[in-house]
Structures are given as C-alpha cells and as structure tokens.
Design a protein around this motif. Structure first.
Motif, PDB file in Angstrom:
ATOM      1  N   ASP B  49       0.821  -1.210   0.000  1.00  0.00           N
ATOM      2  CA  ASP B  49       0.000   0.000   0.000  1.00  0.00           C
ATOM      3  C   ASP B  49       0.862   1.269   0.000  1.00  0.00           C
ATOM      4  N   THR B  50       1.955   1.238   0.750  1.00  0.00           N
ATOM      5  CA  THR B  50       2.804   2.425   0.843  1.00  0.00           C
ATOM      6  C   THR B  50       3.493   2.720  -0.488  1.00  0.00           C
ATOM      7  N   ALA B  51       3.981   1.678  -1.153  1.00  0.00           N
ATOM      8  CA  ALA B  51       4.629   1.868  -2.451  1.00  0.00           C
ATOM      9  C   ALA B  51       3.636   2.420  -3.470  1.00  0.00           C
ATOM     10  N   LEU B  52       2.410   1.884  -3.457  1.00  0.00           N
ATOM     11  CA  LEU B  52       1.396   2.395  -4.391  1.00  0.00           C
ATOM     12  C   LEU B  52       1.064   3.847  -4.072  1.00  0.00           C
ATOM     13  N   HIS B  53       0.958   4.146  -2.796  1.00  0.00           N
ATOM     14  CA  HIS B  53       0.674   5.523  -2.386  1.00  0.00           C
ATOM     15  C   HIS B  53       1.767   6.474  -2.877  1.00  0.00           C
ATOM     16  N   HIS B  54       3.010   6.077  -2.710  1.00  0.00           N
ATOM     17  CA  HIS B  54       4.119   6.919  -3.181  1.00  0.00           C
ATOM     18  C   HIS B  54       4.091   7.069  -4.697  1.00  0.00           C
ATOM     19  N   THR B  55       3.776   5.974  -5.389  1.00  0.00           N
ATOM     20  CA  THR B  55       3.712   6.026  -6.856  1.00  0.00           C
ATOM     21  C   THR B  55       2.626   6.999  -7.312  1.00  0.00           C
ATOM     22  N   LEU B  56       1.496   6.982  -6.609  1.00  0.00           N
ATOM     23  CA  LEU B  56       0.360   7.830  -7.006  1.00  0.00           C
ATOM     24  C   LEU B  56       0.560   9.302  -6.646  1.00  0.00           C
ATOM     25  N   THR B  57       1.413   9.568  -5.657  1.00  0.00           N
ATOM     26  CA  THR B  57       1.474  10.946  -5.147  1.00  0.00           C
ATOM     27  C   THR B  57       2.783  11.668  -5.406  1.00  0.00           C
ATOM     28  N   THR B  58       3.824  10.926  -5.823  1.00  0.00           N
ATOM     29  CA  THR B  58       5.120  11.593  -6.033  1.00  0.00           C
ATOM     30  C   THR B  58       5.508  11.701  -7.501  1.00  0.00           C
ATOM     31  N   GLY B  59       4.793  10.997  -8.393  1.00  0.00           N
ATOM     32  CA  GLY B  59       5.165  11.019  -9.805  1.00  0.00           C
ATOM     33  C   GLY B  59       6.344  10.120 -10.137  1.00  0.00           C
ATOM     34  N   ARG B  60       6.803   9.341  -9.175  1.00  0.00           N
ATOM     35  CA  ARG B  60       7.933   8.418  -9.374  1.00  0.00           C
ATOM     36  C   ARG B  60       7.502   7.001  -8.987  1.00  0.00           C
ATOM     37  N   SER B  61       7.770   6.028  -9.860  1.00  0.00           N
ATOM     38  CA  SER B  61       7.443   4.634  -9.547  1.00  0.00           C
ATOM     39  C   SER B  61       8.195   4.177  -8.308  1.00  0.00           C
ATOM     40  N   THR B  62       7.462   3.605  -7.380  1.00  0.00           N
ATOM     41  CA  THR B  62       8.039   3.138  -6.129  1.00  0.00           C
ATOM     42  C   THR B  62       7.542   1.715  -5.874  1.00  0.00           C
ATOM     43  N   PHE B  63       8.458   0.837  -5.523  1.00  0.00           N
ATOM     44  CA  PHE B  63       8.140  -0.580  -5.383  1.00  0.00           C
ATOM     45  C   PHE B  63       8.512  -1.091  -3.996  1.00  0.00           C
ATOM     46  N   TYR B  64       8.035  -2.319  -3.735  1.00  0.00           N
ATOM     47  CA  TYR B  64       8.442  -3.015  -2.518  1.00  0.00           C
ATOM     48  C   TYR B  64       9.341  -4.171  -2.942  1.00  0.00           C
ATOM     49  N   SER B  65      10.530  -4.206  -2.424  1.00  0.00           N
ATOM     50  CA  SER B  65      11.459  -5.292  -2.755  1.00  0.00           C
ATOM     51  C   SER B  65      11.165  -6.512  -1.896  1.00  0.00           C
ATOM     52  N   ARG B  66      10.755  -7.599  -2.559  1.00  0.00           N
ATOM     53  CA  ARG B  66      10.459  -8.825  -1.822  1.00  0.00           C
ATOM     54  C   ARG B  66      11.724  -9.442  -1.239  1.00  0.00           C
TER      55      ARG B  66
END
Lengths: 144, 144
Positions: B49-66
C-alpha cells in the motif's frame, strides 16, 4: 486439474527452462499478456510449471487459477482465446511476457483489457526543468 | 524502509483505493510498468500500500522489494527514473499498470526492458483455418 487442458506430447516443462524460474511461495510466476503489434497490456495471470509448459507447447495461453487451484486455458469457456506469438522471461525469472493475438475481449467483464475500467488518481511526474537533457522537451512544454 | 523515499503530504493510501486492492499473502499487488506511447513492457515489480501511495502521489514509480523487504524508488540509485503518467487497476484488483516515461534502461542489466534478453522456445498458436472469421487472414497466410 481442469480436464479441458489439451494433451501435449511432452510430459512437462523442459528442465533447462524450469531452472531459470524464480517462483513465488505458491510455485507461480506472473504472466503479463500483451497484444502483439498494438502493445496493449490485456491482463496478468499466474503460471505454475505446467501452465507455462502448456503455453509454450500448445500455442494457447494457459494459466493457474489461484482462487480455484486449477489450470485454465484462456478462452476455453468464453471462446476468447489467446494465440501465443512469443514468450519472454524477465531478468530475474519471476515473470513471463506472453505476446498473443487475442480473440475478442480479454477481460471477463467484456472489456478488451482488464485495465480498461479503473484509472487511479495519480500525480503526473516530470523531471525538473533544470535537469532536462538536450533534445528532451522541458517539463513545462510537455503536453500532459 | 529505505530513507530515500520522498516525503509526501498524505499519511497513506486513500481508503477508497485501498479497499479496491486484492493483495497476495505478502500484502502485495503486481505492478506492470509500460513505456507510454511505445507500449513497451519495461519491467514488473511489486507494491504494498505504501509503495502504491508513493507512486500515485510523487510522480515516481516506487516498489516493494520482496528480497530486501523495503521500499525502493526506481532510479534512486541508478538514475534511471520512471516518471509516472497514468496508473490503472485491473478488474480484480491484484495488479496495477503503471504508464511511465522511463529514463535510460529500465533493467538492472542495462537492457531497455527486463524482457529483452530471454526468449523462450514457444509454439506459435493460430486458429484453425476452417474457423477463420470473415476479414481475418487465414492461418496459412499469416506471416509468422
């Protein structure tokens, strides 16, 4: 296993391909399905070794249903078949890209793509103007 | 959490978006990243959820590293940033499609796409000739 899965000559996924896969804890890799030529991303499914083997050897996209716990051949029920054109494995082996020719809608809702219906509100990202490299339009000039 | 993740105004993913997600047992959705305009599938990552939130609000793709168990902002180390153009959620809520403008190669190997290097041997699928609908080239006439 769904008995609709077509019989293939080989008993299973070739060991040299199986050795390249990095499966999740459920034994699956992600499968991104893309329409050949147009580049449209149609859907994402999941494949175990058997589903990938069927996809590679029958010319029809075959997936593993995480909810039903069985294989399914795309279009077997709906008639909206996916004819395989090319299958690519990503750099770390946990995702395949399946290029297909999709008959009719790919989505069970009747949409062409499973991504057609829901656009999330997103901030559009642009590089800072003072970083814009030569030949690239400055952020302020980008049309969207 | 990686301290390089930019600070955003909102504390977390909007509840109305969070309610649409069907997360895997690890709390993640798949994220297919596609180059805007060309349609090239660049990579697949994973988002909590946090990575998606960052992607939606910062304009930069953000992922979670498994593997590392932390957030990462694409390009933070390599400089090969992904500027977000649009984010779409699929019909069953377990995958997002992130349209981006990719700076440089998307793959850590230096390839443009993570799917550039490995083509798996696949049987090309074609509909039987006697099924060919009007206006569609017959299987025997398809060029590949």
């Amino acid at each position: 296993m769904n008995t609709d899965v077509p019989t293939v000559a080989q008993p299973g996924l070739a060991p040299e391909i199986a050795a390249l896969l990095k499966r999740d804890p459920a034994g699956l890799v992600a499968a991104v399905v893309q329409q050949e030529a147009t580049g449209e991303v149609l859907m994402v499914g999941w494949m175990d070794d058997t589903a990938l083997h069927h996809t590679l050897t029958t010319g029809r996209s075959t997936f593993y249903s995480r909810s039903r716990g069985e294989l399914w051949v795309k279009g077997e029920t709906s008639g909206h078949r996916q004819w395989v054109r090319e299958v690519r494995l990503d750099c770390d082996g946990d995702t395949v890209l399946v290029l297909v020719d999709q008959e009719g809608p790919a989505c069970h809702t009747g949409d062409r793509s499973c991504f057609d219906a829901r656009v999330l509100p997103a901030t559009v990202g642009l590089p800072p103007v003072d970083e814009t490299p030569p030949g690239r339009p400055a952020a302020a000039q980008v049309s969207r």
